[in-house]
Design a protein around this motif. Structure first.
Motif, PDB file in Angstrom:
ATOM      1  N   VAL A 108       0.791  -1.387   0.139  1.00  0.00           N
ATOM      2  CA  VAL A 108      -0.204   0.050   0.044  1.00  0.00           C
ATOM      3  C   VAL A 108       0.931   1.216  -0.300  1.00  0.00           C
ATOM      4  O   VAL A 108       0.668   2.106  -0.520  1.00  0.00           O
TER       5      VAL A 108
ATOM      6  N   GLU B 140       2.231   1.984  -3.760  1.00  0.00           N
ATOM      7  CA  GLU B 140       1.651   2.408  -4.001  1.00  0.00           C
ATOM      8  C   GLU B 140       1.251   4.007  -3.880  1.00  0.00           C
ATOM      9  O   GLU B 140       1.108   4.842  -5.050  1.00  0.00           O
TER      10      GLU B 140
ATOM     11  N   GLU C 239      -2.177   1.412   7.282  1.00  0.00           N
ATOM     12  CA  GLU C 239      -2.411   1.071   6.240  1.00  0.00           C
ATOM     13  C   GLU C 239      -3.508   1.840   5.513  1.00  0.00           C
ATOM     14  O   GLU C 239      -3.720   1.996   4.106  1.00  0.00           O
ATOM     15  N   GLN C 240      -4.576   2.129   6.109  1.00  0.00           N
ATOM     16  CA  GLN C 240      -6.057   2.505   5.887  1.00  0.00           C
ATOM     17  C   GLN C 240      -5.793   4.324   5.650  1.00  0.00           C
ATOM     18  O   GLN C 240      -6.640   4.981   4.360  1.00  0.00           O
TER      19      GLN C 240
ATOM     20  N   THR D 298      -3.914   4.285   1.777  1.00  0.00           N
ATOM     21  CA  THR D 298      -4.712   3.580   1.202  1.00  0.00           C
ATOM     22  C   THR D 298      -5.524   5.490   1.016  1.00  0.00           C
ATOM     23  O   THR D 298      -6.271   5.592  -0.010  1.00  0.00           O
TER      24      THR D 298
ATOM     25  N   THR E 162      -3.614   8.241  -1.114  1.00  0.00           N
ATOM     26  CA  THR E 162      -2.718   8.169  -2.486  1.00  0.00           C
ATOM     27  C   THR E 162      -4.683   8.251  -3.587  1.00  0.00           C
ATOM     28  O   THR E 162      -4.569   8.803  -3.788  1.00  0.00           O
ATOM     29  N   ARG E 163      -6.103   7.936  -2.664  1.00  0.00           N
ATOM     30  CA  ARG E 163      -7.214   7.833  -3.262  1.00  0.00           C
ATOM     31  C   ARG E 163      -7.470   9.432  -3.849  1.00  0.00           C
ATOM     32  O   ARG E 163      -8.004   9.695  -4.342  1.00  0.00           O
TER      33      ARG E 163
END
Length: 249
Positions: free
Chosen positions: A150, A153, A210-211, A214, A217-218
């Motif tokens: 993650v 990314e 991780e959340q 993420t 990134t989003r």
């Protein structure tokens, strides 16, 4: 090297040098394969500063030439074996990436800043891997690998658009340094006592990180898409003022 032990001083010296060249070639090949894999995994990447696989081929070829010279002295024979070995090495493992990928139109200064930030972030991820391995817990290792995927990314998103570095810097530095320190501390505690509470708390921390990564990134991807939409609308307006009408379907 072993076959040179009984070949006298000259034979032993040639064997030692050839073995050293082959060892150096093996090391350079390993690093070159890693650099090539990292280059291919990224959509935006710069070619390696040092062509390690090519250098490995030269080292192995030179080592083969010396080994051939030791067995049968002669410049021609040594050259033939050396060139053949070098060519076969390149045919087997290929060349290093010789051109940058996806860097067209990207400012070199900004790209270098991103490269340094990502390099530091990768160092922290490697430290997390080493610490997780010390814990000798397969689930912990898998969760660390999942978090690293993650995080990478996010790295790739920043590499594709260096303007995102400002928004992502604390993720690449502060958060990853904290994750690294927490992993090292967890490994120290868990290897000594097998504390289940510490394990549970650490896995919860990885989940939260991780959340957050993420979500970051989003958000950056959505912002990039919004910027593109604005640019498209501006371009359409300019074209319409010039009398060019585009089909929006």
């Amino acid at each position: 090297l072993l076959l040179s032990l009984n070949d006298g001083a000259t034979g032993l010296a040639l064997g030692l040098v050839a073995a050293a060249l082959w060892t150096g070639g093996a090391y350079m090949l390993r690093e070159g394969l890693r650099a090539t894999a990292a280059f291919q995994a990224r959509r935006v990447a710069r070619r390696p500063a040092l062509p390690r696989k090519i250098l490995a081929a030269l080292l192995v070829g030179t080592g083969a030439a010396l080994a051939a010279w030791k067995a049968e002295p002669g410049l021609l024979i040594a050259t033939i074996y050396g060139l053949a070995t070098c060519g076969l090495h390149l045919a087997a493992f290929g060349l290093d990436p010789l051109q940058n990928k996806g860097t067209e139109g990207i400012d070199d200064f900004q790209q270098n800043r991103v490269a340094r930030a990502v390099e530091e972030a990768e160092f922290n991820l490697d430290a997390m891997t080493d610490a997780a391995l010390r814990a000798r817990d397969r689930e912990v290792e898998e969760r660390v690998e999942q978090f690293q995927a993650v995080a990478r990314e996010l790295f790739r998103t920043v590499e594709e658009d260096p303007r995102d570095l400002t928004a992502a810097r604390k993720y690449l530095t502060v958060y990853l340094q904290g994750a690294r320190d927490a992993t090292v501390k967890f490994a120290d505690i868990y290897t000594r006592s097998g504390d289940a509470t510490a394990r549970s708390d650490y896995l919860a921390l990885l989940h939260d990180l991780e959340q957050n990564f993420t979500a970051r990134t989003r958000k950056m991807l959505l912002e990039d898409r919004s910027d593109l939409t604005v640019e498209i609308d501006v371009l359409r307006d300019r074209l319409q003022r010039e009398g060019v009408h585009l089909d929006r379907s």
